[in-house]
Design a protein around this motif. Sequence first.
Motif, PDB file in Angstrom:
ATOM      1  N   UNK A   1      30.590  37.663  39.051  1.00 25.44           N
ATOM      2  CA  UNK A   1      31.339  38.912  38.889  1.00 25.44           C
ATOM      3  C   UNK A   1      30.921  39.939  39.936  1.00 25.44           C
ATOM      4  N   UNK A   2      29.628  40.049  40.199  1.00 25.07           N
ATOM      5  CA  UNK A   2      29.143  41.015  41.197  1.00 25.07           C
ATOM      6  C   UNK A   2      29.681  40.680  42.579  1.00 25.07           C
ATOM      7  N   UNK A   3      29.692  39.419  42.922  1.00 24.65           N
ATOM      8  CA  UNK A   3      30.221  39.004  44.225  1.00 24.65           C
ATOM      9  C   UNK A   3      31.716  39.302  44.306  1.00 24.65           C
ATOM     10  N   UNK A   4      32.445  38.960  43.270  1.00 25.58           N
ATOM     11  CA  UNK A   4      33.891  39.184  43.283  1.00 25.58           C
ATOM     12  C   UNK A   4      34.245  40.663  43.261  1.00 25.58           C
ATOM     13  N   UNK A   5      33.399  41.484  42.666  1.00 22.24           N
ATOM     14  CA  UNK A   5      33.661  42.924  42.622  1.00 22.24           C
ATOM     15  C   UNK A   5      33.557  43.554  44.010  1.00 22.24           C
ATOM     16  N   UNK A   6      32.847  42.886  44.909  1.00 21.04           N
ATOM     17  CA  UNK A   6      32.626  43.430  46.245  1.00 21.04           C
ATOM     18  C   UNK A   6      33.694  43.016  47.253  1.00 21.04           C
TER      19      UNK A   6
ATOM     20  N   UNK B   1      38.768  34.269  29.871  1.00 17.43           N
ATOM     21  CA  UNK B   1      38.599  35.637  29.367  1.00 17.43           C
ATOM     22  C   UNK B   1      39.559  36.606  30.042  1.00 17.43           C
ATOM     23  N   UNK B   2      40.246  36.138  31.092  1.00 17.49           N
ATOM     24  CA  UNK B   2      41.176  36.997  31.818  1.00 17.49           C
ATOM     25  C   UNK B   2      40.514  37.833  32.891  1.00 17.49           C
ATOM     26  N   UNK B   3      39.272  37.507  33.239  1.00 12.45           N
ATOM     27  CA  UNK B   3      38.510  38.287  34.212  1.00 12.45           C
ATOM     28  C   UNK B   3      38.695  37.812  35.652  1.00 12.45           C
ATOM     29  N   UNK B   4      39.014  36.543  35.838  1.00 11.55           N
ATOM     30  CA  UNK B   4      39.102  35.958  37.188  1.00 11.55           C
ATOM     31  C   UNK B   4      40.444  35.259  37.348  1.00 11.55           C
ATOM     32  N   UNK B   5      41.020  35.417  38.527  1.00  8.03           N
ATOM     33  CA  UNK B   5      42.253  34.719  38.898  1.00  8.03           C
ATOM     34  C   UNK B   5      41.891  33.628  39.903  1.00  8.03           C
ATOM     35  N   UNK B   6      42.361  32.418  39.657  1.00  9.34           N
ATOM     36  CA  UNK B   6      42.103  31.273  40.533  1.00  9.34           C
ATOM     37  C   UNK B   6      43.409  30.916  41.232  1.00  9.34           C
ATOM     38  N   UNK B   7      43.340  30.820  42.551  1.00  7.55           N
ATOM     39  CA  UNK B   7      44.507  30.450  43.357  1.00  7.55           C
ATOM     40  C   UNK B   7      44.158  29.226  44.186  1.00  7.55           C
TER      41      UNK B   7
ATOM     42  N   UNK C   1      38.865  38.915  41.165  1.00  7.71           N
ATOM     43  CA  UNK C   1      38.843  39.578  39.871  1.00  7.71           C
ATOM     44  C   UNK C   1      40.247  40.059  39.529  1.00  7.71           C
ATOM     45  N   UNK C   2      40.596  39.952  38.274  1.00  6.98           N
ATOM     46  CA  UNK C   2      41.822  40.579  37.790  1.00  6.98           C
ATOM     47  C   UNK C   2      41.506  42.058  37.557  1.00  6.98           C
ATOM     48  N   UNK C   3      42.521  42.858  37.289  1.00  9.91           N
ATOM     49  CA  UNK C   3      42.278  44.264  36.945  1.00  9.91           C
ATOM     50  C   UNK C   3      41.401  44.349  35.698  1.00  9.91           C
ATOM     51  N   UNK C   4      41.667  43.482  34.722  1.00 11.84           N
ATOM     52  CA  UNK C   4      40.863  43.460  33.503  1.00 11.84           C
ATOM     53  C   UNK C   4      39.411  43.094  33.815  1.00 11.84           C
ATOM     54  N   UNK C   5      39.219  42.134  34.709  1.00 12.08           N
ATOM     55  CA  UNK C   5      37.876  41.721  35.093  1.00 12.08           C
ATOM     56  C   UNK C   5      37.125  42.818  35.824  1.00 12.08           C
ATOM     57  N   UNK C   6      37.833  43.524  36.699  1.00 19.06           N
ATOM     58  CA  UNK C   6      37.216  44.633  37.431  1.00 19.06           C
ATOM     59  C   UNK C   6      36.779  45.730  36.451  1.00 19.06           C
TER      60      UNK C   6
ATOM     61  N   UNK D   1      36.119  45.323  33.200  1.00 20.16           N
ATOM     62  CA  UNK D   1      35.027  44.793  32.376  1.00 20.16           C
ATOM     63  C   UNK D   1      33.708  44.853  33.133  1.00 20.16           C
ATOM     64  N   UNK D   2      33.744  44.547  34.437  1.00 23.16           N
ATOM     65  CA  UNK D   2      32.521  44.593  35.235  1.00 23.16           C
ATOM     66  C   UNK D   2      32.031  46.032  35.381  1.00 23.16           C
ATOM     67  N   UNK D   3      32.927  46.966  35.596  1.00 25.47           N
ATOM     68  CA  UNK D   3      32.539  48.378  35.687  1.00 25.47           C
ATOM     69  C   UNK D   3      31.931  48.855  34.374  1.00 25.47           C
ATOM     70  N   UNK D   4      32.521  48.466  33.248  1.00 23.01           N
ATOM     71  CA  UNK D   4      31.968  48.822  31.939  1.00 23.01           C
ATOM     72  C   UNK D   4      30.575  48.218  31.766  1.00 23.01           C
ATOM     73  N   UNK D   5      30.429  46.963  32.165  1.00 21.81           N
ATOM     74  CA  UNK D   5      29.151  46.265  32.030  1.00 21.81           C
ATOM     75  C   UNK D   5      28.064  46.976  32.841  1.00 21.81           C
ATOM     76  N   UNK D   6      28.379  47.302  34.092  1.00 20.39           N
ATOM     77  CA  UNK D   6      27.367  47.964  34.927  1.00 20.39           C
ATOM     78  C   UNK D   6      27.061  49.366  34.411  1.00 20.39           C
ATOM     79  N   UNK D   7      28.030  50.014  33.808  1.00 19.16           N
ATOM     80  CA  UNK D   7      27.799  51.323  33.210  1.00 19.16           C
ATOM     81  C   UNK D   7      26.796  51.222  32.053  1.00 19.16           C
ATOM     82  N   UNK D   8      26.961  50.201  31.227  1.00 11.80           N
ATOM     83  CA  UNK D   8      26.030  49.993  30.116  1.00 11.80           C
ATOM     84  C   UNK D   8      24.636  49.668  30.654  1.00 11.80           C
TER      85      UNK D   8
END
Length: 101
Positions: free
Chosen positions: A21-26, A56-62, A76-81, A83-90
Amino acid sequence: MSHPRHALDEIIHAPVRLSIMAMLAAVETVEFGFLRDTVEISDSLLSKHVSTLEKAGYVRVTKGFVGKRPRTWLALTDEGRGAFQDYTSVLRQITEGSRLP
């Protein structure tokens, strides 16, 4: 009040999935092999974790081709992005000693 750790997303919390998730967020998108090498795991382990994140709807595979070679790209999907922002906030709340609002 409960401790912020209770708000951590269990799907993301596994160390390998957090690394993915961290890699995909970047990035916008990344090729499977590059992600595998960056996170330092096997193809099969990456596939397993990507499958969990995709369900979980967090990652899109093409899937596609570069020349005649098959390739897989991940993003990352919008939902995944979100979720990752929420996770890092916590995580920040935990490491900075603050509580959830």
